[in-house]
Design a protein around this motif. Structure first.
Motif, short mmCIF file in Angstrom:
data_model
loop_
_atom_site.label_atom_id
_atom_site.label_comp_id
_atom_site.label_asym_id
_atom_site.label_seq_id
_atom_site.Cartn_x
_atom_site.Cartn_y
_atom_site.Cartn_z
N ASN A 1 0.84 -1.20 0.00
CA ASN A 1 0.00 0.00 0.00
C ASN A 1 0.88 1.25 0.00
O ASN A 1 0.44 2.31 0.40
N ASN B 1 -0.28 12.44 0.63
CA ASN B 1 -1.75 12.36 0.56
C ASN B 1 -2.23 11.09 -0.13
O ASN B 1 -3.37 11.02 -0.57
N TYR B 2 -1.39 10.09 -0.21
CA TYR B 2 -1.68 8.88 -0.99
C TYR B 2 -2.75 8.01 -0.34
O TYR B 2 -2.71 7.73 0.86
N THR B 3 -3.68 7.57 -1.17
CA THR B 3 -4.66 6.56 -0.77
C THR B 3 -4.52 5.41 -1.76
O THR B 3 -4.70 5.61 -2.97
#
Length: 191
Positions: free
Chosen positions: A126, A177-179
Motif C-alpha cells: 500500500n 496524501n496517498y490513498t
C-alpha cells in the motif's frame, strides 16, 4: 521518509536527466528523507548516491555480488548490503522503503517499478509509487498502459494510482496524501 529510487546506470542522452536527479536529491534532503537504491556508483545511480552523501543524507544501497564488480558498487555510502539475487535486492528495497520513485532507466528500472505496480494492484503493498517523468521520458510507457486498459488487461484505478510528474515536489506531496487503490479482485467483483 525512506524513498526507494529506481534509475539507470547510464546518464542518458540529455544532461537534463542528471540535472533533475540532483534537483530531486536536494529536495529530498530538504524534507529529511533518506534514500534506498541499487548500490551502484555509475550513471544516475551514482549521481544520486554521491550527491546525497555530499549533503549528509542516509543512503542505503542493495547490490548483488554479481553486479558489485560490473556496476562498480558505491562503497562510500551509509550502508551497502550485498545479496545473491536480483529478487533479494528488490525485496529488501521494497521492505525498507516507504515510497518509490522511478527515474529514467532501462529494463531493470522498468522491471523494478512495474513489480511495485503489481504489488499495489493485488494489495501486497500500500506504499505509493511514482514516475519522475523527466523530459517526457515515460510518456510512451503511459500510453502503453492506457492501451492495456483499453484492451481489458489493466484497470483504470490501478493506472491512476501511479503518481506521474516532472516535479519532485508534486510527487512528494502526492506521497503524503496517498490513498491506495482497491484490490483488483474487489474492483472486478463490484462490476
Amino acid at each position: 521518509m525512506k524513498i526507494a529510487i529506481y534509475c539507470g546506470t547510464a546518464f542518458g542522452a540529455s544532461p537534463i536527466y542528471k540535472e533533475k536527479a540532483i534537483e530531486m536529491v536536494h529536495f529530498l534532503k530538504s524534507k529529511e528523507c533518506s534514500i534506498v537504491y541499487g548500490g551502484s556508483k555509475v550513471g544516475l545511480m551514482g549521481v544520486i548516491s554521491n550527491e546525497a552523501m555530499s549533503l549528509g543524507m542516509n543512503v542505503y544501497g542493495v547490490i548483488t555480488y554479481g553486479l558489485a564488480d560490473k556496476e562498480l558498487e558505491n562503497k562510500n555510502i551509509s550502508e551497502l548490503h550485498h545479496v545473491e539475487t536480483i529478487r533479494e535486492r528488490k525485496a529488501i528495497m521494497e521492505e525498507k522503503a516507504d515510497a518509490f520513485i522511478a527515474l529514467p532507466g532501462g529494463f531493470g528500472t522498468l522491471e523494478e517499478i512495474t513489480e511495485i505496480f503489481t504489488s499495489i494492484q493485488i494489495s501486497d503493498s500500500n506504499k505509493p509509487c511514482a514516475l519522475l517523468n523527466i523530459n517526457g521520458y515515460y510518456d510512451k510507457f503511459l500510453e502503453f498502459l492506457r492501451a492495456c486498459e483499453k484492451e481489458g488487461f489493466l484497470l483504470k484505478e490501478h493506472i491512476d494510482a501511479i503518481i506521474v510528474s516532472d516535479s519532485i515536489e508534486e510527487i512528494y506531496n502526492s506521497f503524503k496524501n496517498y490513498t491506495p487503490p482497491r484490490r483488483k479482485w474487489d474492483i472486478l467483483q463490484a462490476k
